[in-house]
Scaffold this motif. Structure first.
Motif, PDB file in Angstrom:
ATOM      1  N   ASN A 253       0.890  -1.256   0.300  1.00  0.00           N
ATOM      2  CA  ASN A 253      -0.368   0.148  -0.390  1.00  0.00           C
ATOM      3  C   ASN A 253       0.833   1.332  -0.049  1.00  0.00           C
ATOM      4  O   ASN A 253       1.410   2.149   1.454  1.00  0.00           O
ATOM      5  CB  ASN A 253      -1.387  -0.108   1.053  1.00  0.00           C
ATOM      6  N   PRO A 254       1.666   1.516  -1.263  1.00  0.00           N
ATOM      7  CA  PRO A 254       2.361   3.054  -1.800  1.00  0.00           C
ATOM      8  C   PRO A 254       1.889   3.904  -0.940  1.00  0.00           C
ATOM      9  O   PRO A 254       1.357   4.691  -1.889  1.00  0.00           O
ATOM     10  CB  PRO A 254       2.750   3.057  -2.743  1.00  0.00           C
ATOM     11  N   GLY A 269       6.508   6.017   1.242  1.00  0.00           N
ATOM     12  CA  GLY A 269       5.963   4.695   2.136  1.00  0.00           C
ATOM     13  C   GLY A 269       5.151   3.514   1.769  1.00  0.00           C
ATOM     14  O   GLY A 269       3.890   3.801   1.586  1.00  0.00           O
ATOM     15  N   ASP A 270       5.705   2.803   2.161  1.00  0.00           N
ATOM     16  CA  ASP A 270       4.554   1.453   2.342  1.00  0.00           C
ATOM     17  C   ASP A 270       4.013   0.734   2.959  1.00  0.00           C
ATOM     18  O   ASP A 270       4.805  -0.385   3.607  1.00  0.00           O
ATOM     19  CB  ASP A 270       5.539   0.434   0.880  1.00  0.00           C
ATOM     20  N   GLU A 277       7.094  -1.631  10.082  1.00  0.00           N
ATOM     21  CA  GLU A 277       6.713  -0.417   8.371  1.00  0.00           C
ATOM     22  C   GLU A 277       7.929   0.112   7.597  1.00  0.00           C
ATOM     23  O   GLU A 277       9.434  -0.187   8.046  1.00  0.00           O
ATOM     24  CB  GLU A 277       6.144   0.274   9.269  1.00  0.00           C
ATOM     25  N   ALA A 278       7.577  -0.098   6.356  1.00  0.00           N
ATOM     26  CA  ALA A 278       8.916   0.891   5.823  1.00  0.00           C
ATOM     27  C   ALA A 278       8.864   1.412   5.017  1.00  0.00           C
ATOM     28  O   ALA A 278       7.967   2.269   3.856  1.00  0.00           O
ATOM     29  CB  ALA A 278       9.202  -0.861   4.752  1.00  0.00           C
ATOM     30  N   ILE A 279       9.942   2.100   4.308  1.00  0.00           N
ATOM     31  CA  ILE A 279      10.404   3.298   3.760  1.00  0.00           C
ATOM     32  C   ILE A 279      10.449   2.547   2.086  1.00  0.00           C
ATOM     33  O   ILE A 279      12.563   1.785   2.736  1.00  0.00           O
ATOM     34  CB  ILE A 279      11.540   4.520   3.984  1.00  0.00           C
ATOM     35  N   LYS A 280      10.830   2.648   1.302  1.00  0.00           N
ATOM     36  CA  LYS A 280      11.424   2.026  -0.105  1.00  0.00           C
ATOM     37  C   LYS A 280      11.905   3.175  -0.676  1.00  0.00           C
ATOM     38  O   LYS A 280      10.795   4.017  -1.606  1.00  0.00           O
ATOM     39  CB  LYS A 280      10.391   1.275  -0.451  1.00  0.00           C
ATOM     40  N   ILE A 339       2.966   3.633   7.924  1.00  0.00           N
ATOM     41  CA  ILE A 339       3.184   4.809   7.411  1.00  0.00           C
ATOM     42  C   ILE A 339       2.705   6.010   6.757  1.00  0.00           C
ATOM     43  O   ILE A 339       2.166   5.835   5.864  1.00  0.00           O
ATOM     44  CB  ILE A 339       4.561   3.805   6.926  1.00  0.00           C
ATOM     45  N   THR A 340       3.021   6.833   6.702  1.00  0.00           N
ATOM     46  CA  THR A 340       3.117   7.995   5.215  1.00  0.00           C
ATOM     47  C   THR A 340       4.468   8.664   5.007  1.00  0.00           C
ATOM     48  O   THR A 340       4.932   9.260   5.701  1.00  0.00           O
ATOM     49  CB  THR A 340       2.422   8.940   6.840  1.00  0.00           C
TER      50      THR A 340
END
Length: 433
Positions: A253-254, A269-270, A277-280, A339-340
């Motif tokens: 869910n980007p 932010g995915d 939670e993750a930043i890609k 995440i946002t």
């Protein structure tokens, strides 16, 4: 925003984890200066090139113009009638994205991404079970009024039937290459499983569907009768059983992406499942991992989402740059639940240049407790994450919906005091020192 992680027990949070590099220093101090208030669930704020105005999209379907510090009384565009009735307590549908054509000053074209009434075609299964369609539509500004769009100019560019109401993604923006990028969530529900999902691999890994992908299209061309063109340098053009619009795969869910205005990298932010939670950073042809992995290369089992296997197939996956624990399944030291994505700061504060400012919706569903984080890239190429301390506001922050960036490189945070698209009570803040 992600209902899959807040249904049931609504109070959750996150334990911070860093990818490596330098140890955490003293929390960076920031201030939040109100820019505008009295708006409805702002999900994006965009400034066209060479324009002093800021365009704000409200989840309920209106685009408003901020000019000279004030909102213009008449919306730039109102498409509320095109959007299904939204749930007032919480919804992930609505007006989700806006992008202005690189030549907007001369051609007046802009694009919106929104959740439309379901267009199921002749598919009985979609008619019975699907939620809505996610649409990208082109509009043109009115010839006689630069502060009003022409509703009759609407041209549907792209449409995908959506299984559930959540995990829409649907951020849109033009890249440095002039092509339109469209973020696509995995279709909703949870674990990339259920109606409308590939049960074997999940939609994120299924290259025959556009769900769970980053798309790249050319709005100034046409390919094979489509209302847009497929760039010839897209990584999967000509590949059998692969959608040619796909730029990258493996997204869940980007929720809010951005291009670094200096380096050109595409940050997203995915929103992940229950644990991380993750930043890609999304690159050409990359597989970002979902649902084979969650966070930074944590093996994922959709049947046991909280129990991460020790081993799995990680071949060809590009790792996220940052992860932190989501306390749906990782309750200690919680920092947030969804995440946002944000922006790489390029404004006047020299100490912040090149740092990625992002956040988390809240530490709790039932009580607003938004978070703002700052990522720094070390000399070793690894990213570290710090929690920002807001020095000029007492108590907990509002829900953090999105971020924005102006032409000077300054960054803003878009917030709400409610969990759903209610009223006109929300505020956008400028982040300052």
């Amino acid at each position: 925003m992600d209902i899959a992680k807040v249904s049931g027990a609504f109070s959750v949070a996150v334990l911070l984890a860093v990818t490596g590099g330098a140890a955490l220093a003293q929390a960076p101090k920031i201030k939040l200066e109100p820019l505008v208030t009295g708006i409805n669930t702002p999900l994006a704020m965009v400034q066209p090139a060479g324009d002093a105005r800021m365009f704000i999209i409200e989840q309920n379907g209106r685009i408003k113009i901020l000019e000279g510090g004030k909102l213009r009384a008449t919306p730039f565009l109102d498409i509320r009638s095109k959007i299904p009735a939204l749930h007032h307590d919480f919804d992930e549908r609505g007006l989700l994205g806006i992008a202005f054509h690189p030549n907007y000053k001369s051609n007046g074209k802009f694009y919106v991404a929104y959740s439309a009434h379901l267009d199921y075609g002749e598919d009985l299964g979609q008619m019975l079970w699907y939620s809505h369609s996610n649409v990208v539509e082109e509009y043109t500004v009115s010839k006689g009024d630069p502060n009003t769009a022409d509703p009759s100019s609407a041209r549907r560019i792209h449409s995908v039937a959506w299984p559930q109401f959540n995990h829409n993604g649907h951020w849109i923006a033009f890249g440095p290459d002039g092509k339109l990028y469209v973020s696509m969530g995995d279709g909703g529900y949870a674990n990339d499983w259920g109606i409308g999902h590939n049960v074997t691999t999940g939609n994120g890994q299924d290259m025959t569907t556009q769900l769970g992908k980053m798309l790249r299209i050319d709005v100034d061309a046409r390919t094979d009768g489509k209302p847009y063109g497929i760039p010839s340098d897209n990584p999967f053009v000509g590949k059998k059983d692969v959608q040619p619009e796909i730029w990258a795969s493996g997204l869940r869910n980007p929720w809010r992406c951005s291009f670094n205005t200096v380096g050109g990298e595409l940050f997203c932010g995915d929103v992940q499942q229950n644990s991380y939670e993750a930043i890609k950073i999304v690159g050409k042809g990359q597989n970002l991992g979902w649902r084979r992995v969650e966070g930074i290369m944590r093996c994922f089992d959709y049947q046991k989402p909280d129990d991460h296997p020790a081993n799995c197939d990680k071949a060809g996956i590009t790792p996220a740059i940052i992860e932190y624990n989501n306390c749906t399944a990782k309750p200690q030291g919680c920092k947030g639940i969804s995440i946002t994505g944000g922006y790489v700061y390029q404004g006047k504060e020299a100490a912040w240049k090149g740092k990625y400012i992002f956040g988390d919706w809240s530490k709790s569903f039932g009580e607003m407790d938004g978070q703002i984080f700052i990522d720094t890239k070390g000399k070793d190429g690894k990213w570290s994450m710090e929690v920002a301390e807001v020095t000029n506001m007492k108590g907990k922050l509002p829900y953090v919906l999105a971020f924005a960036q102006d032409s000077a490189g300054e960054v803003y945070v878009l917030t709400s005091i409610t969990t759903g698209p209610n009223g006109s009570l929300d505020t956008i803040y400028k982040i300052t020192q």
